[in-house]
Design a protein around this motif. Sequence first.
Motif, short mmCIF file in Angstrom:
data_model
loop_
_atom_site.label_atom_id
_atom_site.label_comp_id
_atom_site.label_asym_id
_atom_site.label_seq_id
_atom_site.Cartn_x
_atom_site.Cartn_y
_atom_site.Cartn_z
N TYR A 127 0.80 -1.22 0.00
CA TYR A 127 0.00 0.00 0.00
C TYR A 127 0.84 1.28 0.00
N ASP A 128 2.13 1.15 -0.27
CA ASP A 128 3.04 2.30 -0.35
C ASP A 128 3.00 3.18 0.89
N GLN A 129 2.90 2.57 2.06
CA GLN A 129 2.87 3.33 3.30
C GLN A 129 4.24 3.42 3.96
N ILE A 130 5.15 2.55 3.60
CA ILE A 130 6.50 2.57 4.18
C ILE A 130 7.39 3.43 3.28
N GLU A 131 8.14 4.33 3.92
CA GLU A 131 9.05 5.20 3.19
C GLU A 131 10.44 5.11 3.77
N LEU A 132 11.40 5.53 2.99
CA LEU A 132 12.79 5.56 3.42
C LEU A 132 12.92 6.44 4.66
N GLY A 133 13.59 5.95 5.69
CA GLY A 133 13.78 6.70 6.93
C GLY A 133 12.73 6.40 8.00
N ASP A 134 11.67 5.67 7.65
CA ASP A 134 10.66 5.29 8.64
C ASP A 134 11.25 4.30 9.64
N TYR A 135 10.62 4.22 10.80
CA TYR A 135 11.00 3.22 11.80
C TYR A 135 9.90 2.18 11.91
N LEU A 136 10.28 0.92 11.78
CA LEU A 136 9.35 -0.20 11.92
C LEU A 136 9.47 -0.74 13.34
N LYS A 137 8.35 -1.16 13.90
CA LYS A 137 8.34 -1.67 15.28
C LYS A 137 8.53 -3.18 15.28
N PHE A 138 9.54 -3.60 16.02
CA PHE A 138 9.82 -5.01 16.25
C PHE A 138 9.86 -5.23 17.76
N LYS A 139 10.00 -6.49 18.18
CA LYS A 139 10.21 -6.78 19.59
C LYS A 139 11.28 -7.85 19.72
N VAL A 140 11.98 -7.81 20.85
CA VAL A 140 13.03 -8.79 21.14
C VAL A 140 12.35 -10.06 21.64
N LEU A 141 12.73 -11.20 21.06
CA LEU A 141 12.05 -12.46 21.38
C LEU A 141 12.59 -13.17 22.61
N ASN A 142 13.86 -13.01 22.91
CA ASN A 142 14.49 -13.69 24.05
C ASN A 142 15.29 -12.68 24.87
N ASP A 143 15.52 -13.01 26.12
CA ASP A 143 16.42 -12.19 26.92
C ASP A 143 17.80 -12.19 26.27
N VAL A 144 18.42 -11.02 26.24
CA VAL A 144 19.76 -10.88 25.67
C VAL A 144 20.73 -10.72 26.83
N TYR A 145 21.75 -11.58 26.86
CA TYR A 145 22.73 -11.58 27.95
C TYR A 145 24.05 -10.98 27.49
N TYR A 146 24.65 -10.21 28.39
CA TYR A 146 25.98 -9.68 28.18
C TYR A 146 26.73 -9.81 29.50
N LYS A 147 27.86 -10.46 29.48
CA LYS A 147 28.65 -10.74 30.68
C LYS A 147 27.82 -11.47 31.72
N ASN A 148 27.10 -12.48 31.29
CA ASN A 148 26.28 -13.36 32.14
C ASN A 148 25.17 -12.62 32.90
N GLN A 149 24.77 -11.47 32.43
CA GLN A 149 23.66 -10.73 33.03
C GLN A 149 22.70 -10.31 31.92
N ILE A 150 21.43 -10.21 32.28
CA ILE A 150 20.45 -9.78 31.29
C ILE A 150 20.75 -8.33 30.91
N TYR A 151 20.88 -8.10 29.62
CA TYR A 151 21.17 -6.76 29.11
C TYR A 151 19.91 -6.13 28.51
N ILE A 152 19.16 -6.95 27.74
CA ILE A 152 17.89 -6.51 27.16
C ILE A 152 16.85 -7.58 27.47
N LYS A 153 15.72 -7.16 28.03
CA LYS A 153 14.67 -8.11 28.40
C LYS A 153 13.85 -8.55 27.19
N LYS A 154 13.29 -9.74 27.33
CA LYS A 154 12.37 -10.27 26.32
C LYS A 154 11.18 -9.31 26.17
N ASP A 155 10.65 -9.21 24.96
CA ASP A 155 9.51 -8.36 24.60
C ASP A 155 9.79 -6.87 24.66
#
Length: 156
Positions: A37-65
Amino acid sequence: MKKVFLILSLLILSSNTVFAQKIPVKIAPAENISTAYDQIELGDYLKFKVLNDVYYKNQIYIKKDTPILVKVDFLSENGWVSDNAEIDSQHFITKDINGNKVSFESNLSINGFDLLKTKGNRFAQFFNYIGAIGRGKEIDIKYGIDNPIFTIWMNK
């Protein structure tokens, strides 16, 4: 002596990229995404979500969802003779567990034909593949139905 000093300083300054840890981040769309439908344009931001907890140095860095914004850096509409729609991105923005803004770069490519593989197995799927020969496939992701999963990589 100057050459040795120059080489040594380059190695020290570039050590961050040499020893950077690549952390996989699995994401999925959190909204309908369609090029039909030509609604997406260059420079737009699309919404996604993180599916799993992301760990950095054995600690949660980014939470799921956690929401993650994906900037549209390249957009190609579908055309004729297998010219499929495509969205490419390299810029991602999210928040860590402390609420701090985290932005990073990775490569993400969403191709209309590749999305056919995420659709459920059904008899009529054959006709989708055949139809892509004459006219390229649009990107048409319905949130919550056959959501594709993408893996991007965060350097830390």
